[in-house]
Design a protein around this motif. Sequence first.
Motif, mmCIF file in Angstrom:
data_model
loop_
_atom_site.group_PDB
_atom_site.id
_atom_site.type_symbol
_atom_site.label_atom_id
_atom_site.label_comp_id
_atom_site.label_asym_id
_atom_site.label_seq_id
_atom_site.Cartn_x
_atom_site.Cartn_y
_atom_site.Cartn_z
ATOM 1 N N VAL A 46 -2.573 1.459 8.229
ATOM 2 C CA VAL A 46 -2.678 0.584 7.056
ATOM 3 C C VAL A 46 -2.634 -0.872 7.509
ATOM 4 N N GLY A 62 -12.482 1.189 -8.736
ATOM 5 C CA GLY A 62 -12.432 2.618 -9.007
ATOM 6 C C GLY A 62 -13.226 3.010 -10.241
ATOM 7 N N TRP A 118 0.956 6.121 10.301
ATOM 8 C CA TRP A 118 0.187 5.856 9.093
ATOM 9 C C TRP A 118 0.292 4.371 8.714
ATOM 10 N N VAL A 160 0.846 -1.203 0.000
ATOM 11 C CA VAL A 160 0.000 0.000 0.000
ATOM 12 C C VAL A 160 0.877 1.247 0.000
ATOM 13 N N ALA A 161 1.920 1.250 0.821
ATOM 14 C CA ALA A 161 2.830 2.396 0.870
ATOM 15 C C ALA A 161 3.528 2.595 -0.472
ATOM 16 N N TRP A 162 3.885 1.509 -1.135
ATOM 17 C CA TRP A 162 4.542 1.598 -2.450
ATOM 18 C C TRP A 162 3.594 2.188 -3.484
ATOM 19 N N ARG A 163 2.345 1.754 -3.431
ATOM 20 C CA ARG A 163 1.365 2.210 -4.422
ATOM 21 C C ARG A 163 0.878 3.636 -4.170
ATOM 22 N N ARG A 164 0.969 4.089 -2.932
ATOM 23 C CA ARG A 164 0.443 5.410 -2.568
ATOM 24 C C ARG A 164 1.507 6.282 -1.897
ATOM 25 N N PRO A 165 2.622 6.509 -2.564
ATOM 26 C CA PRO A 165 3.699 7.266 -1.912
ATOM 27 C C PRO A 165 3.286 8.689 -1.534
ATOM 28 N N ASP A 166 2.362 9.267 -2.276
ATOM 29 C CA ASP A 166 1.920 10.631 -1.983
ATOM 30 C C ASP A 166 1.084 10.705 -0.709
ATOM 31 N N GLN A 167 0.579 9.580 -0.211
ATOM 32 C CA GLN A 167 -0.222 9.575 1.006
ATOM 33 C C GLN A 167 0.605 9.306 2.265
ATOM 34 N N VAL A 168 1.845 8.854 2.091
ATOM 35 C CA VAL A 168 2.691 8.542 3.245
ATOM 36 C C VAL A 168 3.216 9.850 3.828
#
Length: 190
Positions: A66, A141, A62, A45-53
């Motif tokens: 997750v 989505g 965070w 999840v962190a890899w796919r959403r780097p802008d959210q970390v």
Amino acid sequence: MTAAEGADAFRQLYRQHAEVVFSYLLRRCSSQVDAQDALAETFLVAWRRPDQVPEGDAARLWLYGVARRVLANQRRSERRRRRLMQRLEAQPAEVVAGPDVVAGVGDILGALSRLSEGDREILQLAAWEELSHPEIAAILGCSENASAIRLHRARARLRRAYEKERGGTRTPTGRNGDRDSGKGRYDHGA
């Protein structure tokens, strides 16, 4: 951020927090393997959403959030598996273990393997995870209507692949399994 910078940031995030997140998961999982799987999912999840970390120590919190959701998903999946096993165990043994059923399952799995990853995913979400159109739409989505159309089309492709897997035999609906012959719906010629 370039791809290389993103990869470096992810490696640093993993080095800084993987051990504490793994400990968090290990205390909440029934086995080390489950904790390792949950850790992999968390960092995926962190890899796919780097802008959210978030930056700094907030990243650890965070990641805990997750990981908590990953564990909840694992528990839901486990409950679904248990319910499925209970339903299968409640069926008469000859239905579960009959040779025609086993052969049919092999044909279905063979047909499923012929499909694209997207078709397999939506079929599995509907059949294995027992999700509704709105739930599938949220995961993919897309709109609920789009998920219904995709599922309908994936089922049609699975039906054709299944018919090919069975050697083009006629289906219970009476349609010939060879739909890719190039003949249209209204072509009745020899």
